[in-house]
Design a protein around this motif. Structure first.
Motif, short mmCIF file in Angstrom:
data_model
loop_
_atom_site.label_atom_id
_atom_site.label_comp_id
_atom_site.label_asym_id
_atom_site.label_seq_id
_atom_site.Cartn_x
_atom_site.Cartn_y
_atom_site.Cartn_z
N ALA A 21 3.90 42.65 5.93
CA ALA A 21 4.23 40.60 5.55
C ALA A 21 2.40 40.90 6.22
N ALA A 22 2.69 39.49 5.43
CA ALA A 22 1.71 38.42 6.37
C ALA A 22 0.86 39.30 7.26
N THR A 23 -1.23 38.64 7.48
CA THR A 23 -1.00 39.28 9.46
C THR A 23 -1.43 37.87 9.27
N LEU A 24 -0.67 37.60 11.07
CA LEU A 24 -0.99 36.69 11.82
C LEU A 24 -2.51 36.63 11.95
N VAL A 39 2.66 40.36 11.81
CA VAL A 39 3.58 40.08 10.49
C VAL A 39 3.65 38.54 11.22
N GLU A 40 4.33 37.61 9.73
CA GLU A 40 5.52 36.23 9.75
C GLU A 40 6.07 36.98 10.10
N SER A 41 6.60 36.18 11.22
CA SER A 41 8.17 36.12 11.66
C SER A 41 8.65 34.70 11.22
N PRO A 42 9.80 34.52 10.50
CA PRO A 42 10.24 33.49 10.35
C PRO A 42 11.34 32.71 11.25
N GLY A 73 8.33 41.18 3.54
CA GLY A 73 8.35 40.95 4.42
C GLY A 73 9.67 40.78 5.13
N THR A 313 7.34 36.94 17.83
CA THR A 313 6.24 38.08 17.29
C THR A 313 6.62 39.63 16.81
#
Length: 317
Positions: A21-24, A39-42, A73, A313
């Protein structure tokens, strides 16, 4: 076939192969310096546990949230927990075939989630018990599992009939201190640790003997039980304990409060406060840089290693 190596937090991630998923935005260390990717968390809720299933990795946490790792993701699969009351979820484990995810948490919350159909069965408050449950370990296949739950009241709750009502028994293996973690490597064989620096072993899933740890001097939090003589424990002050020839041997990482540990085939990972991650190469524990400073609560090891923690996280390696 999906193999149950060891219980909560230790299941090897198989067939992950999913796109990251997208990097923070990195914190404290650059992504180039870190082995781990945030990675992006919902969710912004603390994630307390992570486990692998036949449908990929799942993480559970505050407010009864459950997340699933997909090819694009992480996504939320349910919220509010098995009762819908938003009870925090602290523990998760899967059946040997990977088809059912068991979750436990505050106020007696227990749920059995079918990862194939998306059906969540509420099995909360066994014998009307509504204490907090800290961890869960399951053995056997979907629909016929043995379920073991670590209770905050110092009791271990067990069901050999897939958690159906009326099938639960309870035992207090120690002094009544909270059972912090529980992990079974066989149908009725495993270990548990409590808040009194005690380790317990069972070979029948119902009676427990104490096997340490004398003079531990730190609290015990994380447990990986793979055999009667293959036990690893993570604790306070950065301490890792290994059971060697009926004796406990300790190693120190630093002063990080370690929350979880997994060791398999001569390699391992332990995680804890301040984004702390340490890896084991078969001889020693060494720090592994991460791009976050959040407290980490749980880790699994596999083709993709995953650690989860505060603020939703999620780290992958």
């Amino acid at each position: 076939m999906f193999e149950h190596e060891s219980a909560t937090r230790r299941t090897v991630l198989k067939g992950a192969g999913a796109a990251a998923a997208a990097t923070l935005v990195p914190m404290g260390v650059s992504a180039a310096e870190s082995e781990w990717t945030a990675v992006e968390s919902p969710t912004g809720n603390t994630l307390h546990d992570v486990a692998d299933t036949a449908a990929g990795a799942y993480a559970v946490g505050g407010g009864g949230v459950a997340l699933r790792r997909t090819a694009t993701g992480w996504e939320k699969v349910f919220d509010g927990g098995p009762t819908g009351n938003g009870n925090n979820l602290y523990g998760a484990d899967v059946t040997d075939d990977g088809k059912r995810l068991w979750v436990v948490g505050s106020s007696g919350a227990i749920g059995e989630y079918d990862v194939e159909t998306g059906v969540l069965v509420d099995r909360s408050a066994p014998n009307d018990v509504t204490n907090n449950f800290n961890d869960v370990s399951v053995t056997g296949e979907a629909g016929s599992a043995n379920v073991y739950i670590a209770g905050d009241s110092g009791k271990i709750y067990s069901s050999f009939e897939n958690g159906v009502e009326g099938s639960w028994d309870a035992t207090t293996p120690g002094s009544g201190s909270a059972i912090q973690a529980i992990d079974f490597f066989g149908p009725r064989s495993g270990h548990a640790i409590d808040g009194n620096q005690s380790v317990f072993v069972t070979d029948d899933g119902g009676t427990y003997d104490k096997i340490g740890i004398a003079d531990a001097d730190v609290s015990l939090y994380g447990l990986d039980s793979d055999a009667f003589d293959d036990i690893w424990i993570a604790g306070g002050n950065g301490t890792v304990f290994e059971y060697v020839d009926t004796q406990w041997v300790s190693a120190s990482t630093n002063d990080t409060q370690l929350q979880d540990i997994v060791v398999s085939n001569g390699s391992g990972i332990t995680v804890g406060g301040g984004g702390g991650v340490y890896v084991y190469d078969g001889e020693s524990w060494e720090p592994s840089a991460t791009p976050v400073g959040d407290n980490l609560k749980a880790v699994i090891q596999g083709s993709v290693d995953i650690a989860v923690g505060a603020g939703g996280t999620i780290l992958e390696r």
